[in-house]
Design an enzyme around this catalytic site. Structure first.
Site, PDB file in Angstrom:
ATOM      1  N   ASP A  12       0.843  -1.213   0.130  1.00  0.00           N
ATOM      2  CA  ASP A  12       0.196   0.143   0.129  1.00  0.00           C
ATOM      3  C   ASP A  12       0.953   1.192   0.005  1.00  0.00           C
ATOM      4  OD1 ASP A  12      -2.218   1.440   0.444  1.00  0.00           O
ATOM      5  OD2 ASP A  12      -1.742   1.838   2.432  1.00  0.00           O
ATOM      6  N   ASP A  14      -0.160   5.102   1.149  1.00  0.00           N
ATOM      7  CA  ASP A  14      -0.388   6.046   2.100  1.00  0.00           C
ATOM      8  C   ASP A  14      -0.254   5.187   3.520  1.00  0.00           C
ATOM      9  OD1 ASP A  14      -1.236   8.665   0.867  1.00  0.00           O
ATOM     10  OD2 ASP A  14      -2.235   6.954  -0.229  1.00  0.00           O
ATOM     11  N   ASP A 173      -1.697  -1.104   5.827  1.00  0.00           N
ATOM     12  CA  ASP A 173      -1.964  -0.481   7.065  1.00  0.00           C
ATOM     13  C   ASP A 173      -3.604  -0.562   7.445  1.00  0.00           C
ATOM     14  OD1 ASP A 173      -2.299   1.437   5.377  1.00  0.00           O
ATOM     15  OD2 ASP A 173      -2.420   3.067   6.858  1.00  0.00           O
TER      16      ASP A 173
END
Length: 223
Positions: A12, A14, A173
């Site tokens: 991922d 961000d 996250d």
């Protein structure tokens, strides 16, 4: 051939590879201020990140009084215009991230980005940070078409195909990351340092890392 157990490692963007929270918060606050709303702190904004710009904006507006879909349409354009013009002012890779990428690349692992950020913005921020060349595939939230971002498995499947196939793992996250990876049958690693929307244990990842210095041994253990 590499002896490393995974041929592909997807990440991922961000809150995983990059700490984009400062620039995203600034863009959100620009949109909020233009609508006469109070601004939010970076820490307030972090849990709103991960589902794409409109999701972040909708949560920011909800936190400051709510809004209509029509208002979201107008404010989303303001947010994106501001973000595009200031995309890498504060954004940096998380500590040890580039070292981990270098080590994986040296072992022949193909690297990819799968994000819910618009592909154009993902490519822009990676280019401004001179990171684009590291990745065999860059897939945004709009790349595969409307409604086909994470937590759908579709972008994860596309990542594997675009990287030439092979055993893959994914690092993220958010619940979107873990669900997308699991839906595609991949092991998923959660980052405790990311923009968490909930306690990290609730993500039900296969492993948790507290920094990129432990990513490679964690991948080896998962294998």
């Amino acid at each position: 051939m590499t002896s490393f157990p995974f041929a592909i490692v997807g990440l991922d963007l961000d809150g995983t590879l990059l700490d984009t929270s400062g620039d995203l918060a600034a863009a959100l606050n620009h949109a909020l201020s233009s609508a006469g709303r109070p601004t939010l702190s970076v820490e307030q904004v972090k849990p709103m990140i991960g589902g794409g710009a409109r999701h972040m904006l909708a949560q920011g507006m909800a936190a400051t009084g709510g809004c209509t879909e029509a208002e979201l349409d107008v404010l989303q354009r303001r947010l994106l215009d501001h973000y595009q013009a200031n995309i890498a002012v504060l954004t940096r890779p998380f500590p040890h991230a580039l070292d981990a990428l270098d080590r994986l690349a040296a072992m022949g692992v193909r690297l990819a980005i799968v994000t819910n950020k618009l592909e154009s913005l993902a490519r822009q921020v990676l280019e401004e940070l001179d990171l684009t060349r590291r990745f065999a595939a860059i897939i945004g939230g709009d790349t595969m078409g409307p409604g086909k971002g994470k937590p759908s498995r579709i972008p994860i499947d596309a990542m594997i195909e675009r990287c030439g196939g092979g055993r893959a793992a994914f690092v993220g996250d958010s619940i979107y990351d873990i669900r997308a990876a699991h839906a595609a049958g991949l092991p998923a690693i959660a980052c405790s340092f990311g923009f968490l929307m909930q306690p990290i244990e609730e993500l039900e990842a296969d492993a948790i890392i507290h920094g990129f210095d432990t990513l490679i041994p964690t991948l080896e253990r998962l294998a």
